[in-house]
Design a protein around this motif. Structure first.
Motif, PDB file in Angstrom:
ATOM      1  N   PHE A 118      -3.750 -44.364 -45.288  1.00 37.76           N
ATOM      2  CA  PHE A 118      -2.929 -43.837 -46.373  1.00 37.76           C
ATOM      3  C   PHE A 118      -1.935 -42.806 -45.844  1.00 37.76           C
ATOM      4  O   PHE A 118      -0.769 -42.797 -46.230  1.00 37.76           O
ATOM      5  N   TYR A 119      -2.389 -41.930 -44.944  1.00 37.74           N
ATOM      6  CA  TYR A 119      -1.486 -40.934 -44.352  1.00 37.74           C
ATOM      7  C   TYR A 119      -0.362 -41.606 -43.575  1.00 37.74           C
ATOM      8  O   TYR A 119       0.771 -41.130 -43.573  1.00 37.74           O
ATOM      9  N   ALA A 120      -0.673 -42.694 -42.911  1.00 38.60           N
ATOM     10  CA  ALA A 120       0.372 -43.427 -42.182  1.00 38.60           C
ATOM     11  C   ALA A 120       1.415 -43.971 -43.157  1.00 38.60           C
ATOM     12  O   ALA A 120       2.620 -43.875 -42.901  1.00 38.60           O
ATOM     13  N   LEU A 121       0.966 -44.512 -44.279  1.00 36.51           N
ATOM     14  CA  LEU A 121       1.913 -45.006 -45.289  1.00 36.51           C
ATOM     15  C   LEU A 121       2.757 -43.857 -45.828  1.00 36.51           C
ATOM     16  O   LEU A 121       3.969 -44.006 -46.026  1.00 36.51           O
ATOM     17  N   ARG A 122       2.134 -42.711 -46.055  1.00 33.68           N
ATOM     18  CA  ARG A 122       2.902 -41.536 -46.535  1.00 33.68           C
ATOM     19  C   ARG A 122       3.926 -41.092 -45.502  1.00 33.68           C
ATOM     20  O   ARG A 122       5.039 -40.733 -45.844  1.00 33.68           O
ATOM     21  N   THR A 123       3.538 -41.111 -44.239  1.00 35.92           N
ATOM     22  CA  THR A 123       4.465 -40.728 -43.171  1.00 35.92           C
ATOM     23  C   THR A 123       5.658 -41.678 -43.149  1.00 35.92           C
ATOM     24  O   THR A 123       6.808 -41.246 -43.027  1.00 35.92           O
ATOM     25  N   ALA A 140      13.723 -39.586 -46.058  1.00 32.02           N
ATOM     26  CA  ALA A 140      14.628 -38.815 -45.202  1.00 32.02           C
ATOM     27  C   ALA A 140      15.886 -39.606 -44.871  1.00 32.02           C
ATOM     28  O   ALA A 140      16.803 -39.083 -44.263  1.00 32.02           O
ATOM     29  N   GLY A 141      15.902 -40.874 -45.270  1.00 29.55           N
ATOM     30  CA  GLY A 141      17.106 -41.673 -45.096  1.00 29.55           C
ATOM     31  C   GLY A 141      17.099 -42.610 -43.912  1.00 29.55           C
ATOM     32  O   GLY A 141      18.038 -43.357 -43.702  1.00 29.55           O
ATOM     33  N   THR A 142      16.006 -42.614 -43.135  1.00 28.97           N
ATOM     34  CA  THR A 142      15.990 -43.504 -41.972  1.00 28.97           C
ATOM     35  C   THR A 142      15.653 -44.940 -42.362  1.00 28.97           C
ATOM     36  O   THR A 142      16.089 -45.871 -41.705  1.00 28.97           O
ATOM     37  N   GLY A 143      14.850 -45.111 -43.406  1.00 25.02           N
ATOM     38  CA  GLY A 143      14.490 -46.451 -43.848  1.00 25.02           C
ATOM     39  C   GLY A 143      13.385 -47.080 -43.030  1.00 25.02           C
ATOM     40  O   GLY A 143      12.740 -48.004 -43.458  1.00 25.02           O
ATOM     41  N   LEU A 144      13.185 -46.601 -41.836  1.00 26.24           N
ATOM     42  CA  LEU A 144      12.138 -47.141 -40.983  1.00 26.24           C
ATOM     43  C   LEU A 144      11.717 -46.071 -39.989  1.00 26.24           C
ATOM     44  O   LEU A 144      12.360 -45.040 -39.855  1.00 26.24           O
ATOM     45  N   LEU A 145      10.633 -46.329 -39.322  1.00 24.75           N
ATOM     46  CA  LEU A 145      10.135 -45.407 -38.307  1.00 24.75           C
ATOM     47  C   LEU A 145       9.760 -46.205 -37.080  1.00 24.75           C
ATOM     48  O   LEU A 145       9.379 -47.376 -37.177  1.00 24.75           O
ATOM     49  N   TYR A 146       9.851 -45.574 -35.940  1.00 26.51           N
ATOM     50  CA  TYR A 146       9.368 -46.176 -34.717  1.00 26.51           C
ATOM     51  C   TYR A 146       7.896 -45.865 -34.561  1.00 26.51           C
ATOM     52  O   TYR A 146       7.390 -44.886 -35.109  1.00 26.51           O
ATOM     53  N   LEU A 147       7.208 -46.695 -33.792  1.00 26.73           N
ATOM     54  CA  LEU A 147       5.785 -46.506 -33.546  1.00 26.73           C
ATOM     55  C   LEU A 147       5.503 -45.102 -33.019  1.00 26.73           C
ATOM     56  O   LEU A 147       4.551 -44.443 -33.449  1.00 26.73           O
ATOM     57  N   ASN A 148       6.325 -44.623 -32.129  1.00 26.78           N
ATOM     58  CA  ASN A 148       6.165 -43.290 -31.565  1.00 26.78           C
ATOM     59  C   ASN A 148       6.250 -42.210 -32.651  1.00 26.78           C
ATOM     60  O   ASN A 148       5.476 -41.259 -32.655  1.00 26.78           O
ATOM     61  N   THR A 191       5.905 -54.146 -42.374  1.00 27.32           N
ATOM     62  CA  THR A 191       6.436 -55.172 -41.481  1.00 27.32           C
ATOM     63  C   THR A 191       6.862 -54.464 -40.201  1.00 27.32           C
ATOM     64  O   THR A 191       7.213 -53.275 -40.219  1.00 27.32           O
ATOM     65  N   THR A 192       6.786 -55.178 -39.116  1.00 26.22           N
ATOM     66  CA  THR A 192       7.201 -54.622 -37.831  1.00 26.22           C
ATOM     67  C   THR A 192       8.138 -55.605 -37.161  1.00 26.22           C
ATOM     68  O   THR A 192       8.044 -56.822 -37.372  1.00 26.22           O
ATOM     69  N   HIS A 193       9.049 -55.073 -36.376  1.00 29.46           N
ATOM     70  CA  HIS A 193       9.926 -55.914 -35.564  1.00 29.46           C
ATOM     71  C   HIS A 193      10.486 -55.091 -34.409  1.00 29.46           C
ATOM     72  O   HIS A 193      10.504 -53.861 -34.466  1.00 29.46           O
ATOM     73  N   ALA A 194      10.893 -55.807 -33.396  1.00 31.57           N
ATOM     74  CA  ALA A 194      11.474 -55.124 -32.235  1.00 31.57           C
ATOM     75  C   ALA A 194      12.798 -54.507 -32.653  1.00 31.57           C
ATOM     76  O   ALA A 194      13.569 -55.101 -33.420  1.00 31.57           O
ATOM     77  N   SER A 195      13.056 -53.344 -32.141  1.00 27.92           N
ATOM     78  CA  SER A 195      14.304 -52.651 -32.435  1.00 27.92           C
ATOM     79  C   SER A 195      15.473 -53.398 -31.793  1.00 27.92           C
ATOM     80  O   SER A 195      15.388 -53.790 -30.627  1.00 27.92           O
ATOM     81  N   GLU A 244      10.007 -51.139 -34.694  1.00 27.78           N
ATOM     82  CA  GLU A 244      10.407 -50.524 -35.956  1.00 27.78           C
ATOM     83  C   GLU A 244       9.413 -50.938 -37.029  1.00 27.78           C
ATOM     84  O   GLU A 244       8.942 -52.080 -37.049  1.00 27.78           O
ATOM     85  N   ILE A 245       9.094 -50.016 -37.924  1.00 31.17           N
ATOM     86  CA  ILE A 245       8.099 -50.258 -38.965  1.00 31.17           C
ATOM     87  C   ILE A 245       8.735 -49.975 -40.322  1.00 31.17           C
ATOM     88  O   ILE A 245       9.393 -48.952 -40.491  1.00 31.17           O
ATOM     89  N   GLU A 246       8.507 -50.879 -41.274  1.00 29.27           N
ATOM     90  CA  GLU A 246       9.020 -50.692 -42.629  1.00 29.27           C
ATOM     91  C   GLU A 246       7.900 -50.919 -43.641  1.00 29.27           C
ATOM     92  O   GLU A 246       7.015 -51.739 -43.427  1.00 29.27           O
ATOM     93  N   LEU A 247       7.971 -50.215 -44.752  1.00 29.03           N
ATOM     94  CA  LEU A 247       7.023 -50.390 -45.852  1.00 29.03           C
ATOM     95  C   LEU A 247       7.375 -51.628 -46.659  1.00 29.03           C
ATOM     96  O   LEU A 247       8.550 -51.938 -46.847  1.00 29.03           O
ATOM     97  N   THR A 248       6.357 -52.300 -47.169  1.00 24.85           N
ATOM     98  CA  THR A 248       6.570 -53.420 -48.088  1.00 24.85           C
ATOM     99  C   THR A 248       6.482 -52.911 -49.524  1.00 24.85           C
ATOM    100  O   THR A 248       6.078 -51.767 -49.769  1.00 24.85           O
TER     101      THR A 248
END
Length: 160
Positions: A40-45, A52-60, A87-91, A99-103
């Motif tokens: 759940f914390y990962a989803l919140r992050t 914050a406007g990035t739309g996605l986050l990197y694994l790091n 969902t994940t995909h290569a940057s 890159e990671i995005e919420l569904t």
């Protein structure tokens, strides 16, 4: 007790309260959503990254935001992806980065899970108030800023 010992005592009390909240939150999230606290914390992050406007986050970034190691974050991402929450995909900018995005399902889970966390915190804080176990910590948790924190009283006998 000296200032260092008082600080350590307060830290220990705060840690115990934190563990109580985490345990209660874990139980509620698992019971109602089938998720653990770290998931759940990962989803919140990730959601905070979206806000914050990035739309996605990197694994790091996710590892840094959750406080997990890279390998634990990779396992976490696999679980979230398998459940259809991300969902994940290569940057396109760096093929080594993920890159990671919420569904849409993740947004629903966040909407349902946030009140569960709020309830867990409120219940533990309410129990602290009933126990009257630590008034300073209770004021802090409630966000009270009504005056300075009382200083310890010097119990030595006055000099004659």
């Amino acid at each position: 007790m000296g200032d260092d010992a008082t600080l350590i005592t307060q830290w220990n009390r705060l840690s115990r309260v934190h563990r109580r909240i985490e345990t209660r939150a874990e139980r509620r999230l698992h019971q109602h959503l089938g998720l653990g606290v770290s998931e759940f914390y990962a989803l919140r992050t990730l959601w905070e990254g979206v806000r914050a406007g990035t739309g996605l986050l990197y694994l790091n970034d996710l590892a840094n935001g959750t406080g997990l190691s890279q390998s634990a974050t990779s396992r976490l991402v696999t679980r979230l992806r398998d459940r259809g929450l991300i969902t994940t995909h290569a940057s396109p900018h760096d093929r080594r980065s993920v890159e990671i995005e919420l569904t849409a399902l993740a947004h629903d889970v966040l909407r349902l899970g946030s009140p569960l966390l709020q309830q867990a915190v409120e219940e533990v804080v309410r129990q602290l108030g009933a126990d009257k176990s630590d008034e300073d910590l209770l004021r802090y948790l409630k966000g009270a800023t009504d005056g300075p924190t009382p200083q310890p009283v010097d119990r030595q006998a006055p000099a004659h």
